[in-house]
Design a protein around this motif. Structure first.
Motif, PDB file in Angstrom:
ATOM      1  N   PHE A 404       0.805  -1.219   0.000  1.00 49.75           N
ATOM      2  CA  PHE A 404       0.000   0.000   0.000  1.00 49.75           C
ATOM      3  C   PHE A 404       0.844   1.277   0.000  1.00 49.75           C
ATOM      4  O   PHE A 404       0.286   2.371  -0.047  1.00 49.75           O
ATOM      5  N   LEU A 405       2.154   1.136   0.045  1.00 48.30           N
ATOM      6  CA  LEU A 405       3.016   2.322  -0.052  1.00 48.30           C
ATOM      7  C   LEU A 405       4.325   1.924  -0.700  1.00 48.30           C
ATOM      8  O   LEU A 405       4.939   0.913  -0.335  1.00 48.30           O
ATOM      9  N   ASP A 406       4.759   2.709  -1.683  1.00 48.85           N
ATOM     10  CA  ASP A 406       6.045   2.485  -2.360  1.00 48.85           C
ATOM     11  C   ASP A 406       6.589   3.839  -2.775  1.00 48.85           C
ATOM     12  O   ASP A 406       6.172   4.408  -3.785  1.00 48.85           O
ATOM     13  N   VAL A 407       7.475   4.393  -1.954  1.00 50.26           N
ATOM     14  CA  VAL A 407       8.006   5.730  -2.203  1.00 50.26           C
ATOM     15  C   VAL A 407       9.522   5.717  -2.034  1.00 50.26           C
ATOM     16  O   VAL A 407      10.103   4.778  -1.486  1.00 50.26           O
ATOM     17  N   ALA A 408      10.156   6.764  -2.496  1.00 49.06           N
ATOM     18  CA  ALA A 408      11.592   6.974  -2.300  1.00 49.06           C
ATOM     19  C   ALA A 408      11.802   8.449  -1.984  1.00 49.06           C
ATOM     20  O   ALA A 408      11.394   9.325  -2.761  1.00 49.06           O
ATOM     21  N   TYR A 409      12.404   8.732  -0.856  1.00 49.37           N
ATOM     22  CA  TYR A 409      12.607  10.102  -0.405  1.00 49.37           C
ATOM     23  C   TYR A 409      14.001  10.593  -0.808  1.00 49.37           C
ATOM     24  O   TYR A 409      15.013   9.968  -0.477  1.00 49.37           O
ATOM     25  N   ASP A 410      14.013  11.699  -1.512  1.00 47.43           N
ATOM     26  CA  ASP A 410      15.273  12.308  -1.935  1.00 47.43           C
ATOM     27  C   ASP A 410      15.729  13.289  -0.853  1.00 47.43           C
ATOM     28  O   ASP A 410      15.071  14.296  -0.591  1.00 47.43           O
ATOM     29  N   ILE A 411      16.842  12.978  -0.201  1.00 46.28           N
ATOM     30  CA  ILE A 411      17.381  13.854   0.841  1.00 46.28           C
ATOM     31  C   ILE A 411      18.750  14.384   0.443  1.00 46.28           C
ATOM     32  O   ILE A 411      19.609  14.635   1.281  1.00 46.28           O
ATOM     33  N   SER A 412      18.936  14.542  -0.873  1.00 52.95           N
ATOM     34  CA  SER A 412      20.237  15.012  -1.367  1.00 52.95           C
ATOM     35  C   SER A 412      20.552  16.425  -0.895  1.00 52.95           C
ATOM     36  O   SER A 412      21.714  16.829  -0.891  1.00 52.95           O
ATOM     37  N   ASN A 413      19.526  17.197  -0.502  1.00 53.38           N
ATOM     38  CA  ASN A 413      19.793  18.529   0.038  1.00 53.38           C
ATOM     39  C   ASN A 413      20.387  18.462   1.438  1.00 53.38           C
ATOM     40  O   ASN A 413      20.975  19.436   1.917  1.00 53.38           O
ATOM     41  N   LEU A 414      20.254  17.299   2.097  1.00 56.36           N
ATOM     42  CA  LEU A 414      20.838  17.114   3.425  1.00 56.36           C
ATOM     43  C   LEU A 414      22.109  16.288   3.388  1.00 56.36           C
ATOM     44  O   LEU A 414      23.064  16.561   4.109  1.00 56.36           O
ATOM     45  N   ILE A 415      22.119  15.239   2.538  1.00 61.04           N
ATOM     46  CA  ILE A 415      23.268  14.346   2.420  1.00 61.04           C
ATOM     47  C   ILE A 415      23.662  14.278   0.955  1.00 61.04           C
ATOM     48  O   ILE A 415      22.872  13.881   0.095  1.00 61.04           O
ATOM     49  N   THR A 416      24.880  14.647   0.657  1.00 60.43           N
ATOM     50  CA  THR A 416      25.320  14.708  -0.738  1.00 60.43           C
ATOM     51  C   THR A 416      25.865  13.379  -1.244  1.00 60.43           C
ATOM     52  O   THR A 416      25.977  13.185  -2.452  1.00 60.43           O
ATOM     53  N   LEU A 417      26.221  12.450  -0.354  1.00 62.17           N
ATOM     54  CA  LEU A 417      26.753  11.166  -0.789  1.00 62.17           C
ATOM     55  C   LEU A 417      25.688  10.379  -1.538  1.00 62.17           C
ATOM     56  O   LEU A 417      24.572  10.187  -1.031  1.00 62.17           O
ATOM     57  N   ASP A 418      26.025   9.902  -2.747  1.00 60.55           N
ATOM     58  CA  ASP A 418      25.053   9.170  -3.555  1.00 60.55           C
ATOM     59  C   ASP A 418      24.566   7.906  -2.861  1.00 60.55           C
ATOM     60  O   ASP A 418      23.434   7.471  -3.078  1.00 60.55           O
ATOM     61  N   GLN A 419      25.421   7.302  -2.032  1.00 57.92           N
ATOM     62  CA  GLN A 419      25.053   6.034  -1.387  1.00 57.92           C
ATOM     63  C   GLN A 419      23.976   6.202  -0.317  1.00 57.92           C
ATOM     64  O   GLN A 419      23.377   5.219   0.115  1.00 57.92           O
ATOM     65  N   PHE A 420      23.725   7.452   0.126  1.00 54.86           N
ATOM     66  CA  PHE A 420      22.810   7.654   1.246  1.00 54.86           C
ATOM     67  C   PHE A 420      21.740   8.714   0.992  1.00 54.86           C
ATOM     68  O   PHE A 420      20.933   8.984   1.880  1.00 54.86           O
ATOM     69  N   ASN A 421      21.706   9.322  -0.195  1.00 56.29           N
ATOM     70  CA  ASN A 421      20.807  10.465  -0.382  1.00 56.29           C
ATOM     71  C   ASN A 421      19.420  10.104  -0.902  1.00 56.29           C
ATOM     72  O   ASN A 421      18.617  10.982  -1.216  1.00 56.29           O
ATOM     73  N   THR A 422      19.126   8.806  -1.007  1.00 53.45           N
ATOM     74  CA  THR A 422      17.785   8.362  -1.369  1.00 53.45           C
ATOM     75  C   THR A 422      17.347   7.286  -0.380  1.00 53.45           C
ATOM     76  O   THR A 422      18.057   6.307  -0.166  1.00 53.45           O
ATOM     77  N   ILE A 423      16.188   7.476   0.232  1.00 53.42           N
ATOM     78  CA  ILE A 423      15.669   6.520   1.211  1.00 53.42           C
ATOM     79  C   ILE A 423      14.397   5.893   0.650  1.00 53.42           C
ATOM     80  O   ILE A 423      13.348   6.546   0.598  1.00 53.42           O
ATOM     81  N   PRO A 424      14.457   4.626   0.223  1.00 54.39           N
ATOM     82  CA  PRO A 424      13.244   3.960  -0.262  1.00 54.39           C
ATOM     83  C   PRO A 424      12.424   3.420   0.907  1.00 54.39           C
ATOM     84  O   PRO A 424      12.954   3.097   1.974  1.00 54.39           O
ATOM     85  N   LEU A 425      11.132   3.309   0.713  1.00 61.27           N
ATOM     86  CA  LEU A 425      10.257   2.764   1.743  1.00 61.27           C
ATOM     87  C   LEU A 425       9.077   2.058   1.076  1.00 61.27           C
ATOM     88  O   LEU A 425       8.374   2.643   0.265  1.00 61.27           O
ATOM     89  N   LYS A 426       8.893   0.788   1.436  1.00 59.74           N
ATOM     90  CA  LYS A 426       7.749   0.017   0.976  1.00 59.74           C
ATOM     91  C   LYS A 426       7.030  -0.554   2.195  1.00 59.74           C
ATOM     92  O   LYS A 426       7.675  -1.051   3.117  1.00 59.74           O
ATOM     93  N   LEU A 427       5.701  -0.474   2.179  1.00 59.18           N
ATOM     94  CA  LEU A 427       4.888  -1.001   3.268  1.00 59.18           C
ATOM     95  C   LEU A 427       3.893  -2.012   2.705  1.00 59.18           C
ATOM     96  O   LEU A 427       3.235  -1.744   1.690  1.00 59.18           O
ATOM     97  N   TYR A 428       3.813  -3.162   3.382  1.00 57.89           N
ATOM     98  CA  TYR A 428       2.919  -4.237   2.967  1.00 57.89           C
ATOM     99  C   TYR A 428       1.998  -4.599   4.128  1.00 57.89           C
ATOM    100  O   TYR A 428       2.437  -4.705   5.274  1.00 57.89           O
ATOM    101  N   LEU A 429       0.732  -4.809   3.811  1.00 62.37           N
ATOM    102  CA  LEU A 429      -0.211  -5.385   4.767  1.00 62.37           C
ATOM    103  C   LEU A 429      -0.270  -6.884   4.478  1.00 62.37           C
ATOM    104  O   LEU A 429      -0.469  -7.298   3.331  1.00 62.37           O
ATOM    105  N   SER A 430      -0.065  -7.717   5.523  1.00 62.05           N
ATOM    106  CA  SER A 430       0.008  -9.154   5.309  1.00 62.05           C
ATOM    107  C   SER A 430      -1.039  -9.882   6.141  1.00 62.05           C
ATOM    108  O   SER A 430      -1.305  -9.518   7.292  1.00 62.05           O
ATOM    109  N   ALA A 431      -1.630 -10.902   5.529  1.00 66.80           N
ATOM    110  CA  ALA A 431      -2.504 -11.844   6.232  1.00 66.80           C
ATOM    111  C   ALA A 431      -1.782 -13.185   6.246  1.00 66.80           C
ATOM    112  O   ALA A 431      -1.382 -13.696   5.182  1.00 66.80           O
TER     113      ALA A 431
END
Length: 494
Positions: A404-431
């Motif tokens: 129900f959620l699949d986003v990627a947050y760009d924080i390059s304005n805070l962290i310039t290193l390419d290895q850390f400047n994008t934070i992906p997040l996926k959320l799943y509801l499971s039965a």
């Protein structure tokens, strides 16, 4: 497969750079095809139909500042100067992209075909490397899971491990892995592991070495009422010391099939007090257990993401012989089988199902080899507070999941290193619904409540998949004994 003149690394000469820009410019002007890379490869032809076939002229790789190009090329299922059906070729590129991502060396992987003719392309592989040296502070519970610590151990902070872990996941750019762990607290341990996936030019054979030492002042002696019983003497003496070493040979003949052969040595010493409380802790006289072991394992792994799969399958079989040459201390055979299937239903729904079986051939084992439900990865949701020990185990786990959620947050304005400047997040509801059975040939009276009987558990949960494929699960589960509880875990269930 590929020749020197056909394959190029990230250091592309000026004339090749110029050639790539001309290709891009030509594609834009002609609007022949636009290839977008996100989760899959798509195309938008201006002509009524795409080409029936396509030939790869060259392969270019950019972004691999540390990783050698051979490591990426090993994952490709196509070659140059060969014609492929266009639809089949797109499927190959999608699968190859996933194989490269599953190396766990890159945060992002894109594979783009660049048309140089009606039926000719050049392949551009673009990667975004991860940060390979990851020092981290160890602060974790020594118990089997959070619920065990919270409920059964009364949130005892002395049952915490702390220390330093250093992982180097790409030592010389060839996917070698070096791990060092220095740990204090509930369990003092030192662990050193080095693995090299390929030691030959054809990249089929690999080696790994591991050395581990640990000692404990509090240990589990046995289980009663399907829960672990721990013991620590009043003077806080060390009760158990363990030293083990192993060498592992790996053979990867095809993309998805692996063979492992491991030879190792283990020496376990216990304080004589342990045998006074549980004379069956070892299966022989004396307070030391020494043995060589030999293990063979086959793994077929075709998951789309090895950290949290939503498509593909995993099949693994392992046979271990404890006691080689000298079998005075132990003479045992263990077999185990894992078969998992991940079935996509739609872009948001998927179903995961997994079957696990463990078998010991003998009736009794040293307590250091005890298996059962409750020891990772074998569990039935709803029984996280229990250990159900025996010689045979069968577990079938199932989850229907909705993303129900699949986003990627760009924080390059805070962290310039390419290895850390994008934070992906996926959320799943499971039965979830799990069921299984543990056979205890000894029929220990104090554990008969849950052994030798059919067990099942069910519930709902939320799974979070985040940065560097980290997984966190929140679940509420009930079991067929009418017991329910809230649980959370730090890895995928299977």
């Amino acid at each position: 497969m590929q020749t020197k003149n056909q394959i190029h690394s990230s250091r592309i000469p000026f004339d090749l750079n110029f050639k790539i820009w001309i290709i891009f410019f030509g594609i834009t002007c002609a609007s022949f095809f636009q290839i977008l890379q996100a989760q899959e490869i798509v195309y938008s032809p201006i002509t009524p139909t795409p080409p029936e076939r396509v030939k790869v002229n060259s392969i270019f790789i950019i972004g691999n500042e540390k990783t050698k190009k051979e490591i990426l090329l090993r994952e490709l299922d196509f070659t140059t100067d060969y014609y492929y059906d266009w639809t089949t070729f797109l499927d190959i590129l999608k699968a190859d992209r996933q194989k490269i991502y599953n190396l766990r060396l890159f945060n992002e992987v894109e594979i783009t075909p660049l048309f140089t003719g009606e039926e000719e392309v050049e392949i551009l592989i673009t990667v975004k490397e991860r940060w390979y040296v990851l020092p981290s502070v160890i602060f974790q519970l020594a118990d089997r899971n959070f619920a065990e610590w919270w409920t059964n151990q009364n949130r005892d902070w002395s049952r915490v491990n702390y220390g330093l872990r250093i992982n180097h996941n790409n030592v010389a750019g060839r996917n070698e892995r070096l791990r060092f762990i220095g740990q204090l607290g509930f369990t003092k341990s030192l662990d050193v592991l080095y693995s090299k996936p390929y030691i030959d030019k054809k990249q089929k054979h690999g080696l790994a070495f591991q050395l581990t030492y640990s000692d404990q002042k509090t240990i589990a002696l046995k289980s009663e009422q399907n829960r672990q019983t721990f013991y620590a003497n009043p003077t806080e003496d060390v009760l158990r010391k363990n030293l083990s070493s192993a060498i592992r040979y790996t053979f990867r003949r095809t993309f998805y099939n692996f063979h492992f052969v491991t030879a190792g040595y283990t020496r376990t010493w216990i304080n004589p007090e342990v045998l006074e409380i549980n004379p069956n802790y070892f299966q022989h006289d004396g307070n030391t257990l020494n043995y060589l072991y030999l293990q063979y394992s086959f793994r077929h792994d075709k998951r789309d993401n090895i950290a949290y799969a939503t498509d593909g399958e995993l099949l693994q079989f392992t046979a271990t012989k404890y006691g080689i040459f000298r079998t005075q201390d132990i003479d045992e055979v263990e077999l185990n089988l894992t078969a998992n299937r991940y079935l996509p239903i739609s872009s948001r729904f998927h179903f995961a199902t997994g079957l696990t079986g463990y078998w010991f051939l003998s009736k009794n084992q040293p307590y250091t080899l005890v298996r059962g439900i409750g020891y990772f990865p074998n569990f039935i949701r709803g029984y996280e507070l229990n250990v159900i020990e025996g010689q045979q185990l069968y577990v079938h786990k199932n989850s229907l999941r909705f993303k129900f959620l699949d986003v990627a947050y760009d924080i390059s304005n805070l962290i310039t290193l390419d290895q850390f400047n994008t934070i992906p997040l996926k959320l799943y509801l499971s039965a979830n619904f799990d069921h299984g059975y543990v056979k205890d040939r000894n029929r220990i009276p104090e554990n008969l409540r849950l052994t030798n009987r059919y067990l099942f558990g069910y519930g709902m949960g939320i799974d979070m998949v985040g940065f560097y494929d980290a997984v966190l699960r929140f679940e509420y589960s009930l079991n067929n004994m009418g017991e329910g509880n809230f649980f959370f875990n730090f890895r995928a269930p299977f």
